[in-house]
Enzyme design. Structure first.
Site, PDB file in Angstrom:
ATOM      1  N   TYR A  75      -7.977   2.902   1.661  1.00 52.64           N
ATOM      2  CA  TYR A  75      -6.759   3.688   1.889  1.00 52.64           C
ATOM      3  C   TYR A  75      -6.384   4.355   0.567  1.00 52.64           C
ATOM      4  CZ  TYR A  75      -1.927   4.344   3.625  1.00 52.64           C
ATOM      5  OH  TYR A  75      -0.720   4.859   4.010  1.00 52.64           O
ATOM      6  N   ARG A  99      -2.481  19.218   4.774  1.00 52.49           N
ATOM      7  CA  ARG A  99      -1.794  18.666   3.593  1.00 52.49           C
ATOM      8  C   ARG A  99      -2.202  17.201   3.450  1.00 52.49           C
ATOM      9  NH1 ARG A  99       2.661  15.117   3.762  1.00 52.49           N
ATOM     10  NH2 ARG A  99       0.878  13.940   3.135  1.00 52.49           N
ATOM     11  N   LYS A 122      -5.945   5.276   8.245  1.00 51.48           N
ATOM     12  CA  LYS A 122      -4.665   4.818   8.814  1.00 51.48           C
ATOM     13  C   LYS A 122      -4.933   3.875   9.984  1.00 51.48           C
ATOM     14  CE  LYS A 122      -1.581   7.355   6.459  1.00 51.48           C
ATOM     15  NZ  LYS A 122      -0.364   6.895   5.783  1.00 51.48           N
ATOM     16  N   GLU A 139      -0.207  13.068  11.188  1.00 49.98           N
ATOM     17  CA  GLU A 139      -0.437  12.661   9.805  1.00 49.98           C
ATOM     18  C   GLU A 139      -0.903  13.840   8.965  1.00 49.98           C
ATOM     19  OE1 GLU A 139      -0.091   9.086   9.005  1.00 49.98           O
ATOM     20  OE2 GLU A 139       0.114  10.078   7.073  1.00 49.98           O
ATOM     21  N   ASP A 140      -0.249  14.045   7.873  1.00 47.81           N
ATOM     22  CA  ASP A 140      -0.677  15.016   6.866  1.00 47.81           C
ATOM     23  C   ASP A 140      -0.863  16.442   7.392  1.00 47.81           C
ATOM     24  OD1 ASP A 140      -0.466  12.781   5.363  1.00 47.81           O
ATOM     25  OD2 ASP A 140      -2.480  12.814   4.525  1.00 47.81           O
ATOM     26  N   ASP A 189       4.273  10.220  10.600  1.00 52.14           N
ATOM     27  CA  ASP A 189       4.242   9.197   9.563  1.00 52.14           C
ATOM     28  C   ASP A 189       4.841   9.691   8.247  1.00 52.14           C
ATOM     29  OD1 ASP A 189       3.475   6.681   8.601  1.00 52.14           O
ATOM     30  OD2 ASP A 189       1.619   7.483   7.770  1.00 52.14           O
ATOM     31  N   ASP A 190       4.591  10.942   7.909  1.00 48.06           N
ATOM     32  CA  ASP A 190       5.041  11.467   6.622  1.00 48.06           C
ATOM     33  C   ASP A 190       6.538  11.749   6.619  1.00 48.06           C
ATOM     34  OD1 ASP A 190       2.310  11.688   5.467  1.00 48.06           O
ATOM     35  OD2 ASP A 190       2.078  12.978   7.203  1.00 48.06           O
ATOM     36  N   ASN A 210       1.214  10.928  -3.471  1.00 45.98           N
ATOM     37  CA  ASN A 210      -0.113  10.304  -3.472  1.00 45.98           C
ATOM     38  C   ASN A 210      -1.204  11.361  -3.617  1.00 45.98           C
ATOM     39  OD1 ASN A 210       0.900   7.670  -2.880  1.00 45.98           O
ATOM     40  ND2 ASN A 210       1.264   8.360  -0.791  1.00 45.98           N
TER      41      ASN A 210
HETATM   42  O1  OAA Z   1      -1.353   8.022   3.049  1.00 45.09           O
HETATM   43  C1  OAA Z   1      -0.515   7.550   2.247  1.00 45.09           C
HETATM   44  O2  OAA Z   1      -0.821   6.813   1.320  1.00 45.09           O
HETATM   45  C2  OAA Z   1       0.931   7.845   2.448  1.00 45.09           C
HETATM   46  C3  OAA Z   1       1.082   9.099   3.167  1.00 45.09           C
HETATM   47  O3  OAA Z   1       1.225   9.154   4.371  1.00 45.09           O
HETATM   48  C4  OAA Z   1       0.897  10.353   2.423  1.00 45.09           C
HETATM   49  O4  OAA Z   1       0.924  10.354   1.193  1.00 45.09           O
HETATM   50  O5  OAA Z   1       0.712  11.361   3.081  1.00 45.09           O
HETATM   51 MG    MG Z   2       0.461  10.928   5.192  1.00 49.71          MG
END
Ligand code: OAA
Ligand code: MG
Length: 645
Positions: free
Chosen positions: A193, A246, A264, A336-337, A359-360, A501
């Site tokens: 991760y 992203r 994830k 996600e992202d 999630d973000d 991150n």
């Molecule tokens: O993935 C991770 O560590 C946390 C997160 O959702 C991101 O930074 O987009």
């Molecule tokens: Mg994320």
């Protein structure tokens, strides 16, 4: 007679009757799994028998008839057929049909990550499942396998090599992969991760071996339902989907963002106990605007600029409809992202029709709020007594700001607008203030307070004098010495959260936060930092990462059969997580409990989320289980091997 030349249908003679071999084109539908003559009794080995149903989906099959293995085919044919795939006699320009029987026995069993146990197959299993000779004589326990693999992984000095070793293990022996990840979660989380997964995505094309997850590109437009049916599992509970625009704070990585849903979902299993077979990683490939990738000969995605507008919306819409059609109402779809410009719109658009969770925006908000609730025990006061300044007004920034405001408003019985006044956001153009309102994206507008313009973060810190500083811009090294010193000059214990991150994008390092604040900062970060020694004292910092929330949150949705996500469920998750932070953790400066206990923590979060879902009438699993913590714990996947009959 048995014949197989790739173009004609193979047949075998069974009890004097010629039968067509029932076979499966790899990845294509088939009616029934093969049954053929064998000297085994019905039921032998059925623990690992699999059938393929009409939709081409794999499922555990009922007992018997005796499965036929590759080995059986050869002997049943009786003519010493060696050329299993019909390749030897084929020239390269002739077509052959790839086919496989869908029974896990013998060699295919060793190659099936779901059922493979490697050297842990016991003597009886080796006899019953045609494994004799395919393995060296030794039989070892799963625990010894874990020990050996940890020894191996620790020998790799380069994080990406560790990542690849773990991915290889996941593709080879799924239970062993999860056993390792669960038993050594603190050590292996940074491998599978954040932060290593970020580098893996950047280099995904070069390190690509086995495909993981489902790739849905513009090429599949109009056929997404069909594509979903190609996935070998029928029962899916959680989908994590990205369009790669992203990825962490690394920007547009296009199709190579697949590392994120895969990572994830491995956490959904390891940390939240969702069965791996019920998790589906998806990458939507609409192109990429990353020139470097477009020019990279190893890039795995569509070589075109990103689709936008109608073309993008139609593909997403087709995907969302197909998912609901095939998996029903209660599948969690975790966005996600995605880039800001799509993330908010997708959440708003599908929030009322699907069980969606960003999630973000929401996961990060919930984990940060939990950290702040814990921090209050160190700095004193209630949330309403503090003031918050964000660098970054995208998904994470505004998501967190929204949830803090909601909590303040609930705690104090004040309107949201009033609660929002405690919260200030800085974006690339400076402090978000009223005079900028016309040019602001919609998600920033609630934060445009009356104030004269302020151009940069340092000046904003000086005029706002926040007690809490939160970095969520995806841009590294932005909490400079001056910024941290300014925070430390107004606050005895400045709360500083560097959330971006991976590590390269962190707003500052743990060492910088402690050094520049003379050891007074209460610090947490999105990516992990090792403890830091400063003035002969050891400072540990917590990891403010949504990994604490989404696995337990998802489990809570599933055990209650929730059909929609609601902000109150996020607040429940935050409270549950904050309640897990012990006095001992706080004394060490940790705003979060150690990941070592994460399954227990996830069960607590799941129980509180589920309880709230019942309270709000969002739960469909009735009657409500008596003890939700027990229910959460007992429904968790165990990575221990099963015994095969
Ligand atoms: O993935 C991770 O560590 C946390 C997160 O959702 C991101 O930074 O987009
Ligand atoms: Mg994320």
């Amino acid at each position: 007679m048995f014949s197989l030349n790739g173009s004609s249908s193979p047949s075998i003679t069974v009890c004097g009757v010629s039968k067509s071999l029932i076979r499966r084109r790899i990845g294509a539908p088939l009616a029934v799994a093969a049954a053929a003559s064998s000297n085994r009794k019905p039921g032998d080995g059925n623990a690992v028998l699999m059938e393929t149903n009409l939709n081409g989906m794999r499922e555990n099959a009922p007992a018997a008839p005796s499965p036929v293995t590759g080995k059986d085919f050869k002997s049943a044919a009786g003519n010493g057929v060696e050329d299993f795939y019909g390749e030897v006699d084929q020239s390269e320009d002739q077509h052959v049909t790839p086919w496989a029987v869908t029974v896990a026995g013998g060699y295919p069993l060793l190659r099936d990550p779901r059922y493979n146990k490697g050297l842990s197959f016991n003597e009886k299993e080796r006899d019953g499942h045609f494994l004799r000779g395919l393995l060296p004589p030794v039989v070892i326990s799963q625990d010894l396998q874990v020990k050996k693999l940890m020894n191996n992984i620790r020998q790799y000095q380069v994080p990406l090599q560790r990542y690849m070793a773990m991915m290889d293990l996941q593709e080879r022996n799924e239970r062993l992969f999860y056993k390792l990840l669960i038993d050594y979660v603190e050590e292996l989380l940074p491998v599978v991760y954040t932060p290593t997964v970020g580098e893996a995505c950047q280099k995904y094309g070069s390190i690509f071996r086995q495909p993981q997850g489902l790739f849905i590109s513009l090429k599949e437009k109009g056929r997404i339902l069909e594509v979903l049916k190609n996935w070998p599992e029928k029962k899916i509970q959680v989908i994590v989907v990205t369009d790669g625009e992203r990825i962490l704070g690394l920007g547009d990585l296009g199709c190579q963002g697949m590392g994120i849903p895969v990572g994830k979902l491995s956490l959904y299993t390891a940390l939240g106990g969702i069965r791996p077979s019920e998790c589906l990683p998806v990458t939507i490939d609409v192109g990429t605007n990353n020139e470097q990738l477009l020019n990279d000969e190893f890039y795995i995605g569509l070589r075109r600029k990103r689709a936008t507008g109608k073309e993008y919306a139609e593909l997403m819409d087709e995907f969302m409809s197909a998912v609901k059609q095939i998996y029903g109402e209660k599948v969690i779809i975790q966005f996600e992202d995605f880039a800001n410009h799509n993330a908010f719109d997708l959440l708003a658009k599908y929030g009322s029709t699907h069980l969606v969770f960003n999630d973000d925006i929401q996961g990060t908000a919930s984990v940060v709020l939990a950290g702040l609730m814990a921090a209050l025990k160190l700095v004193g006061g209630t949330l309403a007594d503090h003031s918050f300044l964000f660098l970054g007004a995208g998904e994470a920034g505004t998501g967190i700001a929204d949830l803090i405001a909601l909590q303040i408003s609930k705690e104090n019985g004040v309107p949201l607008e009033e609660a929002r006044r405690k919260i200030w956001l800085v974006d690339s153009k400076g402090l978000i203030v009223r005079s900028r309102i016309d040019s602001l994206q919609h998600f920033k507008r609630p934060w445009a307070h009356e104030h004269k313009p302020v151009n940069n973060l340092l000046d904003a810190v000086k005029v706002i004098k926040p007690t809490v500083l939160i970095g969520s811009s995806g841009a590294g090294r932005t909490f400079t010495k001056e910024v941290v010193q300014a925070m430390a000059s107004y606050n005895e214990k400045p709360v500083i959260l560097a959330l971006s991150n991976p590590t390269s994008q962190s707003e500052c390092t743990a060492e910088e936060a402690y050094m520049w604040s003379e050891g007074r900062a209460i610090f947490a970060s999105g990516s992990p930092f090792a403890p830091v020694e400063f003035n002969e004292k050891l400072y540990a910092s917590g990891q403010s990462n949504n990994a604490y929330i989404f696995p337990g949150f998802g489990l809570g949705l599933l055990i209650s059969g929730a059909i929609r996500v609601h902000d109150d469920l996020l607040l429940a998750a935050s409270e549950a997580l904050a309640a897990q932070v012990s006095q001992e953790n706080l004394e060490k400066g940790l705003l979060y409990p150690p990941f070592a206990n994460i399954r227990k923590i996830s069960a607590q979060i799941a129980a509180k989320v589920a309880a709230k879902a019942y309270e709000l009438g969002l739960a469909t699993r009735l009657p409500q289980p008596q003890n939700l913590v027990e229910c959460a714990e007992s429904s968790m996947y165990s990575p221990r091997y099963h015994n095969y009959r």
